[in-house]
Design an enzyme around this catalytic site. Structure first.
Site, mmCIF file in Angstrom:
data_model
loop_
_atom_site.group_PDB
_atom_site.id
_atom_site.type_symbol
_atom_site.label_atom_id
_atom_site.label_comp_id
_atom_site.label_asym_id
_atom_site.label_seq_id
_atom_site.Cartn_x
_atom_site.Cartn_y
_atom_site.Cartn_z
ATOM 1 N N MET A 33 0.818 -1.206 0.000
ATOM 2 C CA MET A 33 0.000 0.000 0.000
ATOM 3 C C MET A 33 0.857 1.265 0.000
ATOM 4 O O MET A 33 1.788 1.408 0.783
ATOM 5 C CB MET A 33 -0.890 -0.018 1.248
ATOM 6 C CG MET A 33 -1.721 1.218 1.492
ATOM 7 S SD MET A 33 -2.796 1.009 2.949
ATOM 8 C CE MET A 33 -1.588 0.930 4.290
ATOM 9 N N SER A 107 3.436 -6.822 2.115
ATOM 10 C CA SER A 107 2.198 -6.323 2.704
ATOM 11 C C SER A 107 1.015 -6.778 1.852
ATOM 12 O O SER A 107 0.910 -7.971 1.553
ATOM 13 C CB SER A 107 2.265 -4.804 2.859
ATOM 14 O OG SER A 107 1.271 -4.348 3.770
ATOM 15 N N GLN A 108 0.134 -5.863 1.413
ATOM 16 C CA GLN A 108 -1.042 -6.319 0.679
ATOM 17 C C GLN A 108 -0.679 -7.043 -0.615
ATOM 18 O O GLN A 108 -1.442 -7.864 -1.114
ATOM 19 C CB GLN A 108 -1.993 -5.159 0.403
ATOM 20 C CG GLN A 108 -1.493 -4.127 -0.583
ATOM 21 C CD GLN A 108 -2.457 -2.951 -0.750
ATOM 22 O OE1 GLN A 108 -3.245 -2.639 0.155
ATOM 23 N NE2 GLN A 108 -2.399 -2.288 -1.893
ATOM 24 N N ASP A 225 4.969 -5.417 14.738
ATOM 25 C CA ASP A 225 4.175 -4.715 13.733
ATOM 26 C C ASP A 225 3.175 -3.760 14.379
ATOM 27 O O ASP A 225 2.388 -4.149 15.236
ATOM 28 C CB ASP A 225 3.420 -5.727 12.868
ATOM 29 C CG ASP A 225 3.071 -5.179 11.493
ATOM 30 O OD1 ASP A 225 2.547 -4.062 11.431
ATOM 31 O OD2 ASP A 225 3.337 -5.873 10.491
ATOM 32 N N HIS A 281 6.517 -3.161 10.701
ATOM 33 C CA HIS A 281 6.030 -3.622 9.404
ATOM 34 C C HIS A 281 7.014 -3.301 8.275
ATOM 35 O O HIS A 281 7.388 -2.142 8.061
ATOM 36 C CB HIS A 281 4.682 -2.954 9.114
ATOM 37 C CG HIS A 281 3.945 -3.554 7.962
ATOM 38 N ND1 HIS A 281 3.525 -4.866 7.957
ATOM 39 C CD2 HIS A 281 3.550 -3.041 6.772
ATOM 40 C CE1 HIS A 281 2.895 -5.126 6.826
ATOM 41 N NE2 HIS A 281 2.908 -4.038 6.078
#
Length: 298
Positions: A33, A107-108, A225, A281
């Protein structure tokens, strides 16, 4: 988005190839993202790092859109199903991937590449490495990457107003993997992406068969995270249904017990790899990446 949390001199990594160039399996990477395919401090850096360690490897860093700005904007606002379809087309028409490839999502990008594995088996994905991917979705955005914080303020308000409305689902990426444990029925019925790839509305045997064809499905969880809520989603766990405090691991979820995706069978066959790394993260050192992740790309 800061990807590397600690520095190891790049010169120390040069000349340490992992095998002959002819044997190098291509690598496809997908950013997270608010990032883009070729950001020199994130995906661009990862690409160069892999290319230095594995001489002759072909690395495709996925770009959704005609330029880097569009690529970044699409990570917030382009329907994920359309993004996955676009990526499947890119992969199918790339002759260098014909014999198969490894995939690494950040991530995504981790769950998006899992959708590619489930929906588009040609060319074949051999190993999937999910670095901080939220495979059971998220129920909160504690903070946002880099200069995108103002966008996330708007996203939070939008999700609070109606994450599962048709308009929000079709035009806000983060809503498409928003998983409200207090509204499981709404999620199962109206989530146009995550509920589909997680077999929440029925069993798509093709999804199951394609995912089980992976040699390894590697999931990296960041142990400190502060961006993903809940962090256990990075290991395919989530909140126990009906509340948002207690979490359960993948092995205690109905998805696993009913083996709707084949994850139980993959786990028993040693195909699931759960890795933990200290840091927030997407913060990790080159040393960790070199010793822990690169062996899966050989």
């Amino acid at each position: 988005m800061a990807v590397l949390g600690a520095a190891v001199p790049v010169l120390a990594l040069l000349g340490l190839g992992l095998g002959p160039a002819a044997a190098a399996t291509p690598l496809v990477i997908w950013h997270g993202m608010g990032d883009s395919c070729c950001n020199p401090v994130s995906m661009g850096y990862i690409q160069k790092l892999v290319e230095k360690k594995i001489p002759g490897i072909y690395v495709l860093s996925l770009k959704i859109g005609s330029n880097l700005i569009q690529d970044m904007e699409n990570s917030f606002f382009m329907n994920v199903n359309d993004q996955v379809s676009e990526v499947c087309s890119q992969l199918a028409t790339d002759p260098r991937l014909r014999g198969g490839y490894n995939a690494m999502g950040f991530s995504q990008g981790g769950q998006f590449l899992r959708a590619v594995a489930q929906r588009c088996p040609s060319p074949p994905m051999l190993n999937l490495i999910s670095v901080g991917g939220q495979h059971q979705g998220v129920y909160g955005f504690p903070r946002c990457p880099g200069e995108s914080s103002h966008i996330c303020d708007w996203i939070r308000k939008t999700l609070d107003l109606g994450a599962y409305t048709k308009a929000v689902q079709e035009h806000l990426v983060q809503a498409e993997y928003w998983h409200d444990p207090l509204k499981e029925e709404d999620y199962r019925k109206n989530s146009i992406f995550l509920a589909d790839i997680n077999q929440e509305r029925g069993i798509n045997e093709t999804y199951k068969k394609n995912l089980m064809a992976l040699k390894k499905f590697v999931m990296v969880k960041f142990l400190n995270d502060t961006m993903v809520d809940p962090p256990i989603s990075e290991w395919f766990g989530f909140y126990e249904s009906g509340q948002a405090k207690e979490t359960i691991p993948l092995q205690e979820t109905s998805l696993y017990k009913e083996d709707r995706l084949g994850l139980q069978e993959m786990d028993k066959a040693g195909k699931l790899v759960f890795l933990g790394v200290q840091g927030d993260h997407l913060h990790f050192s080159e040393e960790w990446f070199d010793s822990t992740i690169l062996p899966f790309l050989q």
